[in-house]
Design a protein around this motif. Structure first.
Motif, PDB file in Angstrom:
ATOM      1  N   SER A  89       0.847  -1.185   0.000  1.00 45.32           N
ATOM      2  CA  SER A  89       0.000   0.000   0.000  1.00 45.32           C
ATOM      3  C   SER A  89       0.882   1.235   0.000  1.00 45.32           C
ATOM      4  N   ALA A  90       0.335   2.338  -0.434  1.00 43.56           N
ATOM      5  CA  ALA A  90       1.042   3.611  -0.296  1.00 43.56           C
ATOM      6  C   ALA A  90       0.413   4.473   0.783  1.00 43.56           C
ATOM      7  N   THR A  91      -0.580   3.934   1.487  1.00 40.68           N
ATOM      8  CA  THR A  91      -1.318   4.720   2.468  1.00 40.68           C
ATOM      9  C   THR A  91      -1.321   4.110   3.866  1.00 40.68           C
ATOM     10  N   SER A  92      -0.873   2.880   4.027  1.00 40.69           N
ATOM     11  CA  SER A  92      -0.936   2.239   5.333  1.00 40.69           C
ATOM     12  C   SER A  92       0.212   2.687   6.230  1.00 40.69           C
ATOM     13  N   SER A  93       0.021   2.542   7.537  1.00 44.77           N
ATOM     14  CA  SER A  93       1.081   2.884   8.484  1.00 44.77           C
ATOM     15  C   SER A  93       2.288   1.968   8.291  1.00 44.77           C
ATOM     16  N   ALA A  94       2.042   0.709   7.895  1.00 49.64           N
ATOM     17  CA  ALA A  94       3.150  -0.221   7.649  1.00 49.64           C
ATOM     18  C   ALA A  94       4.030   0.279   6.504  1.00 49.64           C
ATOM     19  N   HIS A  95       3.401   0.759   5.434  1.00 47.62           N
ATOM     20  CA  HIS A  95       4.171   1.295   4.309  1.00 47.62           C
ATOM     21  C   HIS A  95       4.907   2.569   4.715  1.00 47.62           C
ATOM     22  N   LEU A  96       4.222   3.455   5.422  1.00 48.22           N
ATOM     23  CA  LEU A  96       4.836   4.727   5.795  1.00 48.22           C
ATOM     24  C   LEU A  96       6.054   4.521   6.692  1.00 48.22           C
TER      25      LEU A  96
ATOM     26  N   PRO B 218       6.182  -4.982  -5.468  1.00 47.02           N
ATOM     27  CA  PRO B 218       5.482  -6.027  -6.223  1.00 47.02           C
ATOM     28  C   PRO B 218       3.975  -5.960  -6.020  1.00 47.02           C
ATOM     29  N   ALA B 219       3.223  -6.269  -7.052  1.00 45.67           N
ATOM     30  CA  ALA B 219       1.764  -6.282  -6.966  1.00 45.67           C
ATOM     31  C   ALA B 219       1.300  -7.436  -6.088  1.00 45.67           C
TER      32      ALA B 219
ATOM     33  N   LEU C 114     -14.846   7.751   6.350  1.00 45.89           N
ATOM     34  CA  LEU C 114     -14.209   7.081   5.225  1.00 45.89           C
ATOM     35  C   LEU C 114     -12.823   7.673   4.998  1.00 45.89           C
ATOM     36  N   ARG C 115     -11.983   6.912   4.320  1.00 49.00           N
ATOM     37  CA  ARG C 115     -10.677   7.418   3.924  1.00 49.00           C
ATOM     38  C   ARG C 115     -10.285   6.789   2.597  1.00 49.00           C
ATOM     39  N   LYS C 116      -9.267   7.345   1.971  1.00 48.99           N
ATOM     40  CA  LYS C 116      -8.778   6.827   0.696  1.00 48.99           C
ATOM     41  C   LYS C 116      -7.629   5.849   0.941  1.00 48.99           C
ATOM     42  N   TYR C 117      -7.641   4.749   0.210  1.00 51.70           N
ATOM     43  CA  TYR C 117      -6.570   3.759   0.242  1.00 51.70           C
ATOM     44  C   TYR C 117      -5.975   3.634  -1.159  1.00 51.70           C
ATOM     45  N   ARG C 118      -4.708   3.257  -1.217  1.00 53.99           N
ATOM     46  CA  ARG C 118      -4.039   3.092  -2.503  1.00 53.99           C
ATOM     47  C   ARG C 118      -3.137   1.866  -2.417  1.00 53.99           C
ATOM     48  N   CYS C 119      -3.414   0.872  -3.267  1.00 53.69           N
ATOM     49  CA  CYS C 119      -2.676  -0.386  -3.248  1.00 53.69           C
ATOM     50  C   CYS C 119      -2.218  -0.759  -4.653  1.00 53.69           C
ATOM     51  N   VAL C 120      -1.191  -1.585  -4.711  1.00 53.66           N
ATOM     52  CA  VAL C 120      -0.700  -2.075  -5.998  1.00 53.66           C
ATOM     53  C   VAL C 120      -1.203  -3.504  -6.198  1.00 53.66           C
ATOM     54  N   MET C 121      -1.850  -3.725  -7.351  1.00 51.36           N
ATOM     55  CA  MET C 121      -2.469  -5.004  -7.660  1.00 51.36           C
ATOM     56  C   MET C 121      -2.062  -5.450  -9.059  1.00 51.36           C
TER      57      MET C 121
ATOM     58  N   GLY D 110      -2.244  -7.949 -16.841  1.00 52.36           N
ATOM     59  CA  GLY D 110      -0.924  -8.534 -17.037  1.00 52.36           C
ATOM     60  C   GLY D 110       0.220  -7.724 -16.470  1.00 52.36           C
ATOM     61  N   ARG D 111      -0.057  -6.697 -15.691  1.00 49.47           N
ATOM     62  CA  ARG D 111       1.021  -5.873 -15.135  1.00 49.47           C
ATOM     63  C   ARG D 111       0.581  -5.286 -13.788  1.00 49.47           C
ATOM     64  N   SER D 112       1.532  -4.675 -13.099  1.00 44.26           N
ATOM     65  CA  SER D 112       1.221  -4.049 -11.815  1.00 44.26           C
ATOM     66  C   SER D 112       0.495  -2.739 -12.044  1.00 44.26           C
ATOM     67  N   GLU D 113      -0.570  -2.529 -11.295  1.00 39.57           N
ATOM     68  CA  GLU D 113      -1.342  -1.301 -11.409  1.00 39.57           C
ATOM     69  C   GLU D 113      -1.695  -0.790 -10.015  1.00 39.57           C
ATOM     70  N   TRP D 114      -1.626   0.530  -9.847  1.00 37.53           N
ATOM     71  CA  TRP D 114      -2.041   1.136  -8.588  1.00 37.53           C
ATOM     72  C   TRP D 114      -3.526   1.424  -8.641  1.00 37.53           C
ATOM     73  N   PHE D 115      -4.193   1.084  -7.548  1.00 33.45           N
ATOM     74  CA  PHE D 115      -5.649   1.188  -7.480  1.00 33.45           C
ATOM     75  C   PHE D 115      -6.024   2.003  -6.252  1.00 33.45           C
ATOM     76  N   GLU D 116      -6.854   3.024  -6.433  1.00 34.28           N
ATOM     77  CA  GLU D 116      -7.338   3.838  -5.330  1.00 34.28           C
ATOM     78  C   GLU D 116      -8.808   3.544  -5.060  1.00 34.28           C
TER      79      GLU D 116
END
Length: 255
Positions: free
Chosen positions: A62-69, A88-89, A184-191, A195-201
């Motif tokens: 994720s780009a938004t989780s405390s673990a990522h930060l 990696p996705a 509510l809040r916004k989340y952003r993850c790589v999935m 056929g490729r890695s994509e960031w999803f909000e």
């Protein structure tokens, strides 16, 4: 008495029964329990009609989780950009859940295990109801009624906590979806997509476990069983009871 037989007897004393659906949280550090032995004892007691479920969360994906930060703290802007680009996705079949403990990772990697598709809060399951519980996990519902956790409650599942306290009780999160005006809040993850890695909000509720220990302290002891697995403290309770209690507590006391 062999270790697996002793563990099976202790699990039955905790109320684990044949044919049940059981969500297990475990921290095996500092205990004499081995992940593979515990998994096998759980499956033996649950039997062929039962289902073993574990949280296989990956908050670092994720780009938004405390673990990522925490992982990018101190990096320069260019270093942070490079780090995010190389992430990696999420792949249900391959992405490890090392932060959830040795038992969760053991179950995830077991032959026949199935895992839900959520990039941050997936569940892995073995047994009769595994597919029913993990399929169709929407990205926009980390731990809501349409997630495996919601399905676990619907099926009357139990929760087993081994060497951990209520501060990590996943069932309490389901209560947050039932409280009016939960922010509510916004989340952003790589999935993986196309056929490729994509960031999803996406948007979902803002999960908050900061008061879970207090909620657990007020959980009536008559609604749980407490005991030992080897040298580890353990307790079991109904997920439905835990959610009902947390909804009432949050409604009355959470600000």
């Amino acid at each position: 008495m062999t270790e697996d037989v002793r563990l099976a007897d202790e699990l039955r004393a905790l109320g684990v029964r044949r044919g049940a659906t059981l969500l297990v949280h475990a921290s095996l550090g500092g205990t004499a329990l081995r992940a593979e032995t515990l998994r096998d004892a759980l499956l033996e007691v649950l039997g062929g009609e039962g289902t073993l479920v574990v949280p296989a969360f990956t908050p670092e994906n994720s780009a938004t989780s405390s673990a990522h930060l925490r992982r990018v703290a101190g990096l320069t802007e260019s270093e942070r950009t490079a780090f995010v680009a190389a992430m990696p996705a999420y792949d249900p079949a391959l992405t490890p859940c090392l932060g959830m403990g040795r038992l969760a990772e053991c179950v995830r990697r077991s032959e026949g295990a199935l895992r839900s598709a959520h990039p941050q809060t997936s569940f892995a399951a073995l047994g009769a109801r595994a597919r029913e519980l993990v399929e169709g996990h929407p990205v926009t519902s980390h731990l809501g009624d349409s997630s495996p956790l919601g399905k676990l409650m619907e099926t009357g599942a139990e929760e087993l906590m081994i060497n951990v306290g209520f501060e990590v009780c996943t069932s309490f999160h389901l209560a947050e979806y039932r409280i009016p005006d939960t922010p509510l809040r916004k989340y952003r993850c790589v999935m993986r997509g196309n056929g490729r890695s994509e960031w999803f909000e996406y948007q979902d509720i803002e999960l908050d476990d900061s008061d879970f220990e207090l909620i657990g302290a007020d959980f009536p002891r008559m609604r749980m069983r407490e005991g030992k697995l080897g040298n580890a403290a353990a307790m079991t309770f109904s997920i439905g009871d835990a959610v009902d209690h947390a909804v009432k507590w949050m409604t009355e006391k959470r600000r």
